[in-house]
Design a protein around this motif. Structure first.
Motif, short mmCIF file in Angstrom:
data_model
loop_
_atom_site.label_atom_id
_atom_site.label_comp_id
_atom_site.label_asym_id
_atom_site.label_seq_id
_atom_site.Cartn_x
_atom_site.Cartn_y
_atom_site.Cartn_z
N VAL A 77 0.85 -1.20 0.00
CA VAL A 77 0.00 0.00 0.00
C VAL A 77 0.88 1.25 0.00
O VAL A 77 2.09 1.18 0.25
CB VAL A 77 -0.95 0.03 1.23
N GLN A 78 0.25 2.38 -0.26
CA GLN A 78 0.93 3.67 -0.24
C GLN A 78 1.17 4.11 1.21
O GLN A 78 0.45 3.67 2.11
CB GLN A 78 0.01 4.71 -0.90
N PRO A 79 2.12 5.01 1.42
CA PRO A 79 2.28 5.58 2.76
C PRO A 79 1.00 6.33 3.20
O PRO A 79 0.17 6.65 2.35
CB PRO A 79 3.42 6.59 2.59
N GLU A 141 4.07 -3.00 -6.10
CA GLU A 141 3.44 -2.26 -7.20
C GLU A 141 3.57 -0.76 -6.98
O GLU A 141 3.81 0.00 -7.91
CB GLU A 141 1.95 -2.64 -7.32
N GLU A 142 3.41 -0.34 -5.73
CA GLU A 142 3.42 1.11 -5.47
C GLU A 142 4.81 1.72 -5.57
O GLU A 142 4.97 2.93 -5.46
CB GLU A 142 2.80 1.41 -4.10
N ILE A 143 5.83 0.88 -5.76
CA ILE A 143 7.18 1.43 -6.00
C ILE A 143 7.66 1.05 -7.40
O ILE A 143 8.86 1.04 -7.67
CB ILE A 143 8.19 0.99 -4.91
N ILE A 414 -7.88 6.96 -3.17
CA ILE A 414 -6.65 6.17 -3.17
C ILE A 414 -5.44 7.10 -3.16
O ILE A 414 -5.49 8.20 -3.71
CB ILE A 414 -6.56 5.17 -4.35
N HIS A 415 -4.40 6.67 -2.50
CA HIS A 415 -3.13 7.41 -2.32
C HIS A 415 -3.31 8.63 -1.42
O HIS A 415 -2.34 9.36 -1.20
CB HIS A 415 -2.51 7.85 -3.67
N ALA A 416 -4.50 8.91 -0.94
CA ALA A 416 -4.76 10.12 -0.15
C ALA A 416 -5.27 9.72 1.24
O ALA A 416 -5.56 8.55 1.48
CB ALA A 416 -5.81 10.97 -0.87
ZN ZN Z 1 -1.75 2.74 -6.09
#
Ligand code: ZN
Ligand code: BES
Length: 442
Positions: A77-79, A141-143, A414-416
């Motif tokens: 997941v994203q930070p 995936e997120e990197i 997402i990402h937020a």
């Molecule tokens: Zn993503």
């Protein structure tokens, strides 16, 4: 709460942030959690080490007379930053009405876990699946999936399949099933401008020496003209124009300009004049500034000329732009505009090309029927602006197309902060998996 939701919440609680080394163990725990889940379902899971985070594979007993479907997802997941802007603990799944708030709820744990549960339900009811299934779940995936293409190369035979299915894209609105037949590509870079050898008093030296923060701003300003066209020479030279049929089809969707304003909270749109917001978001390339740094960021003022400043850029790409070529053009452009009084360092980052498939192919039609059966409504066909670079690698290495059956809603964040997934879409995702495997049966 249903046992399926309880289990989903356990999965969500694992803070599998791939980019942050503090979470390395958590990412691994998440992979182990999936291995246990697959074992409990009677599938054969494998945890594969990579130079980064593990890949989890799970499959049913393959039979030679039926098609093989690969289901891809990502458990990283994203930070959570900025953490203060979350209304609830980012890693404590919180149900409010129909929405589950948690980092990873939509992107991508909820979407691929629905497929896992769909398979589990079918196995419980029938003891078998209509097709051979290979789950491929990665933690990077997120990197930019740095280790997944090599993994596909190494396991090309074991991963041979007829079609790939992924739920990691969006729906155009609640209850409106959406088949995504294209994604934009991406290419990232970071540049740093070095000026004086130390931070300087801006009164003592200002005016005579170059200020790296100013130079970074100036370079950023060279990226676009007043019509928002990217000014990097040859940037558009291999861009494939949008097809008339897709422009017509997207024009028949609910007003994308208004929706874009509504979803983002901007006062107005800014973009290439001849394209609608949806066309720009799904079918046109961009140059974006994702971060700028340098100089004093604290409270009050500080009269300083920083000795260096930097910016992070990413380019969203469309067919047939070549990400490496774009990075080369962009680096040359930045170097050409950097004054001789400063030094520029350009560091190239991850990249991947755009992807398109034919939504009317045999498998595309099967996906449309599955979406219709899960949502009781005819699916819309769109492209998306986000990127999942591994999808083109699946095409190049395994040789198959990918069905993008997104379950993300426009307000899923997402990402937020306050990322959320609806229970309805979680349940629809389970139905979708069951319908899809049935539709893909010979
Ligand atoms: Zn993503
Ligand atoms: N799920 C997204 C991609 C996405 C989002 C596609 C919405 C279509 C609609 C994925 O997890 C993601 O965030 N991808 C990154 C890729 C990058 C880090 C290589 C992206 O698009 O920025």
């Amino acid at each position: 709460m249903s046992p399926q939701l309880t289990e989903f919440f356990d999965f969500l609680r694992i803070p599998s942030v791939s980019t942050d080394s503090k979470h390395r163990e958590d990412v691994r725990n998440c992979a182990d959690w999936l291995v246990n889940k697959f074992t409990s379902m009677g599938l054969k899971p494998e945890l594969h080490e990579t130079p980064g985070h593990p890949v989890v594979i799970a499959r049913n007993e393959p039979k030679p007379d039926r098609p093989t479907v690969m289901i891809y997802g990502h458990y990283d997941v994203q930070p959570v930053d900025p953490v203060d802007e979350w209304d609830t603990d980012p890693f404590e799944p919180t149900l409010k009405g129909d929405k589950i708030f948690c980092r990873g709820a939509t992107d991508n744990k909820g979407q691929h876990f629905a497929h896992v549960l769909g398979v589990e339900e079918t196995l419980k009811e029938h003891g078998d699946l209509p097709v051979n299934v290979i789950f491929l779940l990665e933690g990077e995936e997120e990197i930019g999936s740095p280790n997944l293409a090599p993994f596909l190369e190494q396991h090309r035979e074991a991963l041979a399949c007829d079609i790939c299915a992924v739920s990691d894209t969006g729906m155009i609105g609640p209850g409106i099933p959406t088949l995504t037949y294209g994604l934009r590509g991406i290419a990232c870079l970071e540049f740093t401008i070095h000026g004086p050898s130390l931070d300087l008093h801006s009164g003592v030296y200002g005016g005579a020496v170059p200020n790296p923060a100013t130079i970074v701003s100036r370079l950023i300003a060279t990226l676009h003209d007043e019509n928002e066209m990217v000014q990097i020479p040859d940037f558009y030279s291999s861009v494939k124009p949008l097809e008339d049929w897709e422009r017509e089809m997207w024009a028949s969707l609910p007003d994308g300009d208004a929706a874009t304003i509504e979803e983002t909270g901007v006062r107005g749109l800014l973009g290439e004049a001849d394209y609608t917001a949806l066309e720009q978001r799904w079918g046109r390339p961009t140059a974006e500034v994702n971060g700028v740094g340098g100089g004093y960021q604290g409270e009050g003022s500080k009269t300083v000329i920083p000795r260096e400043a930097m910016a992070k850029l990413s380019f969203r790409l469309v067919p047939d732009q070549d990400p490496e070529e774009i990075l080369r053009l962009a680096s040359d452009h930045l170097r050409n505009h950097c004054p001789e009084s400063c030094k520029i360092d350009v560091e190239l980052g991850h990249h991947g090309p755009a992807y398109v498939m034919d939504p009317h192919s045999k498998y595309g039609q099967a996906a449309q029927r599955a979406l219709e059966s899960a949502f009781s409504e005819k699916p819309r066909l769109i492209r998306e602006g986000g990127s999942i670079p591994i999808i083109q690698s699946v095409k190049d290495i395994i040789g198959v197309d990918t069905l993008l059956l997104g379950l993300a809603l426009p307000d899923c964040q997402i990402h937020a902060p306050n990322e959320n997934f609806t229970v309805s879409n979680f349940e629809a995702g389970i139905k979708l998996n069951r319908a899809l495997l049935e539709e893909l049966r010979n």
